[in-house]
Design a protein around this motif. Structure first.
Motif, PDB file in Angstrom:
ATOM      1  N   ILE A  36      -4.221  16.188   5.058  1.00 16.29           N
ATOM      2  CA  ILE A  36      -3.454  17.397   4.714  1.00 16.29           C
ATOM      3  C   ILE A  36      -4.036  18.158   3.364  1.00 16.29           C
ATOM      4  CG2 ILE A  36      -1.465  16.927   6.066  1.00 16.29           C
ATOM      5  CD1 ILE A  36       0.061  16.486   3.260  1.00 16.29           C
ATOM      6  N   PRO A  37      -3.675  19.190   3.106  1.00 17.29           N
ATOM      7  CA  PRO A  37      -4.049  19.769   1.870  1.00 17.29           C
ATOM      8  C   PRO A  37      -2.815  19.424   0.849  1.00 17.29           C
ATOM      9  CG  PRO A  37      -3.593  21.684   3.213  1.00 17.29           C
ATOM     10  CD  PRO A  37      -3.550  20.443   4.017  1.00 17.29           C
ATOM     11  N   GLU A  38      -3.124  19.353  -0.339  1.00 23.49           N
ATOM     12  CA  GLU A  38      -1.944  18.906  -1.552  1.00 23.49           C
ATOM     13  C   GLU A  38      -0.946  20.004  -1.243  1.00 23.49           C
ATOM     14  OE1 GLU A  38      -3.179  18.223  -5.450  1.00 23.49           O
ATOM     15  OE2 GLU A  38      -4.589  16.922  -4.867  1.00 23.49           O
ATOM     16  N   THR A  39      -1.129  21.224  -1.143  1.00 21.94           N
ATOM     17  CA  THR A  39      -0.261  22.219  -1.060  1.00 21.94           C
ATOM     18  C   THR A  39       0.058  22.743   0.333  1.00 21.94           C
ATOM     19  OG1 THR A  39      -1.583  24.220  -1.570  1.00 21.94           O
ATOM     20  CG2 THR A  39      -0.565  23.135  -3.410  1.00 21.94           C
ATOM     21  N   LEU A  40       1.253  22.703   0.938  1.00 23.80           N
ATOM     22  CA  LEU A  40       1.758  23.060   2.088  1.00 23.80           C
ATOM     23  C   LEU A  40       2.749  24.280   2.057  1.00 23.80           C
ATOM     24  CD1 LEU A  40       2.123  19.730   3.829  1.00 23.80           C
ATOM     25  CD2 LEU A  40       0.336  21.217   4.168  1.00 23.80           C
ATOM     26  N   PRO A  41       2.810  25.313   3.020  1.00 19.37           N
ATOM     27  CA  PRO A  41       3.694  26.416   2.907  1.00 19.37           C
ATOM     28  C   PRO A  41       5.015  25.990   3.303  1.00 19.37           C
ATOM     29  CG  PRO A  41       2.137  26.768   4.634  1.00 19.37           C
ATOM     30  CD  PRO A  41       1.595  25.623   4.008  1.00 19.37           C
ATOM     31  N   ILE A  42       5.415  24.662   3.093  1.00 22.11           N
ATOM     32  CA  ILE A  42       6.794  24.261   3.675  1.00 22.11           C
ATOM     33  C   ILE A  42       7.632  23.706   2.364  1.00 22.11           C
ATOM     34  CG2 ILE A  42       7.735  22.671   5.069  1.00 22.11           C
ATOM     35  CD1 ILE A  42       5.286  22.343   6.555  1.00 22.11           C
ATOM     36  N   GLU A  43       8.673  24.171   2.346  1.00 24.92           N
ATOM     37  CA  GLU A  43       9.735  23.814   1.267  1.00 24.92           C
ATOM     38  C   GLU A  43       9.884  22.296   1.054  1.00 24.92           C
ATOM     39  OE1 GLU A  43      11.327  25.768  -0.816  1.00 24.92           O
ATOM     40  OE2 GLU A  43       9.963  27.515  -0.286  1.00 24.92           O
ATOM     41  N   PRO A  44       9.778  21.867   0.003  1.00 21.69           N
ATOM     42  CA  PRO A  44       9.958  20.148  -0.124  1.00 21.69           C
ATOM     43  C   PRO A  44      11.512  19.693   0.502  1.00 21.69           C
ATOM     44  CG  PRO A  44       9.302  21.252  -2.459  1.00 21.69           C
ATOM     45  CD  PRO A  44       9.574  22.367  -1.395  1.00 21.69           C
ATOM     46  N   ILE A  45      12.332  20.681   0.525  1.00 20.22           N
ATOM     47  CA  ILE A  45      13.652  19.922   0.995  1.00 20.22           C
ATOM     48  C   ILE A  45      13.493  19.935   2.595  1.00 20.22           C
ATOM     49  CG2 ILE A  45      14.683  22.249   1.078  1.00 20.22           C
ATOM     50  CD1 ILE A  45      16.487  19.236   0.438  1.00 20.22           C
TER      51      ILE A  45
ATOM     52  N   ASN B  96       0.859  -1.315  -0.170  1.00 21.16           N
ATOM     53  CA  ASN B  96       0.134  -0.023  -0.016  1.00 21.16           C
ATOM     54  C   ASN B  96       0.993   1.054  -0.081  1.00 21.16           C
ATOM     55  OD1 ASN B  96      -2.283  -1.401   0.128  1.00 21.16           O
ATOM     56  ND2 ASN B  96      -2.212  -1.848   2.550  1.00 21.16           N
ATOM     57  N   THR B  97       0.874   2.094  -1.056  1.00 22.17           N
ATOM     58  CA  THR B  97       1.574   3.208  -0.893  1.00 22.17           C
ATOM     59  C   THR B  97       0.862   4.371  -0.325  1.00 22.17           C
ATOM     60  OG1 THR B  97       0.671   3.953  -3.306  1.00 22.17           O
ATOM     61  CG2 THR B  97       2.862   2.636  -3.197  1.00 22.17           C
ATOM     62  N   ILE B  98       1.600   5.408   0.191  1.00 20.52           N
ATOM     63  CA  ILE B  98       0.933   6.373   0.960  1.00 20.52           C
ATOM     64  C   ILE B  98       0.823   7.615  -0.025  1.00 20.52           C
ATOM     65  CG2 ILE B  98       1.523   8.309   2.738  1.00 20.52           C
ATOM     66  CD1 ILE B  98       3.276   5.913   3.992  1.00 20.52           C
ATOM     67  N   THR B  99      -0.253   8.069  -0.483  1.00 16.67           N
ATOM     68  CA  THR B  99      -0.590   9.286  -1.173  1.00 16.67           C
ATOM     69  C   THR B  99      -1.215  10.269  -0.553  1.00 16.67           C
ATOM     70  OG1 THR B  99      -1.041   7.602  -2.941  1.00 16.67           O
ATOM     71  CG2 THR B  99      -1.453   9.712  -3.510  1.00 16.67           C
ATOM     72  N   THR B 100      -0.563  11.602  -0.356  1.00 15.53           N
ATOM     73  CA  THR B 100      -1.062  12.637   0.307  1.00 15.53           C
ATOM     74  C   THR B 100      -1.407  13.741  -0.752  1.00 15.53           C
ATOM     75  OG1 THR B 100       1.132  13.671   0.442  1.00 15.53           O
ATOM     76  CG2 THR B 100       0.344  12.171   2.533  1.00 15.53           C
ATOM     77  N   GLY B 101      -0.889  13.646  -2.064  1.00 12.66           N
ATOM     78  CA  GLY B 101      -1.105  14.842  -2.618  1.00 12.66           C
ATOM     79  C   GLY B 101       0.283  15.476  -2.481  1.00 12.66           C
ATOM     80  N   ASN B 102       1.039  15.343  -1.720  1.00 13.43           N
ATOM     81  CA  ASN B 102       2.141  16.365  -1.556  1.00 13.43           C
ATOM     82  C   ASN B 102       3.538  15.322  -2.050  1.00 13.43           C
ATOM     83  OD1 ASN B 102       4.836  17.248  -0.112  1.00 13.43           O
ATOM     84  ND2 ASN B 102       3.375  19.199   0.136  1.00 13.43           N
ATOM     85  N   THR B 103       4.100  15.598  -3.067  1.00 12.18           N
ATOM     86  CA  THR B 103       4.881  14.951  -3.781  1.00 12.18           C
ATOM     87  C   THR B 103       6.222  14.630  -2.948  1.00 12.18           C
ATOM     88  OG1 THR B 103       4.319  16.004  -5.872  1.00 12.18           O
ATOM     89  CG2 THR B 103       6.540  14.733  -5.877  1.00 12.18           C
ATOM     90  N   ALA B 104       6.540  15.704  -2.267  1.00 10.93           N
ATOM     91  CA  ALA B 104       7.945  15.571  -1.422  1.00 10.93           C
ATOM     92  C   ALA B 104       7.638  14.786  -0.022  1.00 10.93           C
ATOM     93  CB  ALA B 104       8.413  16.931  -0.931  1.00 10.93           C
ATOM     94  N   LEU B 105       6.358  14.865   0.525  1.00  8.01           N
ATOM     95  CA  LEU B 105       6.170  13.946   1.420  1.00  8.01           C
ATOM     96  C   LEU B 105       5.670  12.498   1.193  1.00  8.01           C
ATOM     97  CD1 LEU B 105       5.307  14.228   4.631  1.00  8.01           C
ATOM     98  CD2 LEU B 105       2.983  14.666   4.103  1.00  8.01           C
ATOM     99  N   ASP B 106       4.962  12.474   0.088  1.00  2.01           N
ATOM    100  CA  ASP B 106       4.671  10.992  -0.832  1.00  2.01           C
ATOM    101  C   ASP B 106       6.154  10.216  -0.715  1.00  2.01           C
ATOM    102  OD1 ASP B 106       2.098  11.636  -0.459  1.00  2.01           O
ATOM    103  OD2 ASP B 106       1.962  11.873  -2.690  1.00  2.01           O
ATOM    104  N   ALA B 107       6.931  10.888  -1.499  1.00  2.00           N
ATOM    105  CA  ALA B 107       8.486  10.347  -1.833  1.00  2.00           C
ATOM    106  C   ALA B 107       9.113   9.897  -0.454  1.00  2.00           C
ATOM    107  CB  ALA B 107       9.368  11.170  -2.254  1.00  2.00           C
ATOM    108  N   VAL B 108       9.158  10.674   0.708  1.00  4.39           N
ATOM    109  CA  VAL B 108      10.122  10.474   1.812  1.00  4.39           C
ATOM    110  C   VAL B 108       9.065   9.404   2.640  1.00  4.39           C
ATOM    111  CG1 VAL B 108       9.214  12.268   3.310  1.00  4.39           C
ATOM    112  CG2 VAL B 108      11.375  11.294   3.564  1.00  4.39           C
TER     113      VAL B 108
END
Length: 150
Positions: free
Chosen positions: A41-50, A8-20
């Motif tokens: 969470i919403p797809e966009t977060l005001p937190i830098e992907p790094i 089962n993969t984790i899919t939040t909609g936030n690419t960086a969070l999903d990857a890590v």
């Protein structure tokens, strides 16, 4: 594809969070550690992907290392991320060996090249005016923090 086949993969909609999270989930499960997520969470977060990668990567790496020291099968990591009222509540909880004098310093002998994860988490979260809480409670280690979403 080979890494995620049958999982089962984790899919939040936030690419960086999903990857890590997916990378760490696979690493944990390969070591016999239950990896439980509760995320809203919403797809966009005001937190830098790094910064997402730094905080969650370091925190989950530490959790995996702590769980590896446990000899029985009661190893688990529980990650909760919820957004509400312009705040993102995060809690990462993992089982640990009972300790008489718990410390946040590395237990590795090579202290010159290890032991930066907690400081990296604190430094990264300070960019968002966030002060994380680290605590040992019974057989759990808990990291909690709140990021205000503007």
């Amino acid at each position: 594809e080979k890494l995620t086949a049958g999982r089962n993969t984790i899919t939040t909609g936030n690419t960086a969070l999903d990857a890590v999270l997916n990378t760490k989930k696979i690493a944990a499960e390969n070591k016999g550690i239950k990896f439980i997520v509760k995320i809203q969470i919403p797809e966009t977060l005001p937190i830098e992907p790094i910064d997402i990668c730094s905080v969650f990567g370091n925190a989950i790496d530490n959790a995996i290392e702590a769980c590896e020291k446990i000899k029985n099968n009661d190893k688990e990591i529980v990650l909760t991320i919820l957004c509400q009222n312009k705040r993102m509540f995060c809690k990462i909880e993992n089982t640990v060996l009972k300790q008489n004098n718990p410390s946040l310093t590395t237990s590795k002998s090579d202290k010159l090249n290890h032991g930066f994860g907690i400081e990296n988490i604190k430094t990264t979260l300070s960019k968002y005016k966030c002060d994380p809480e680290f605590k040992f409670e019974n057989d759990k280690f808990i990291l909690k923090f709140i990021v205000f979403l503007y």
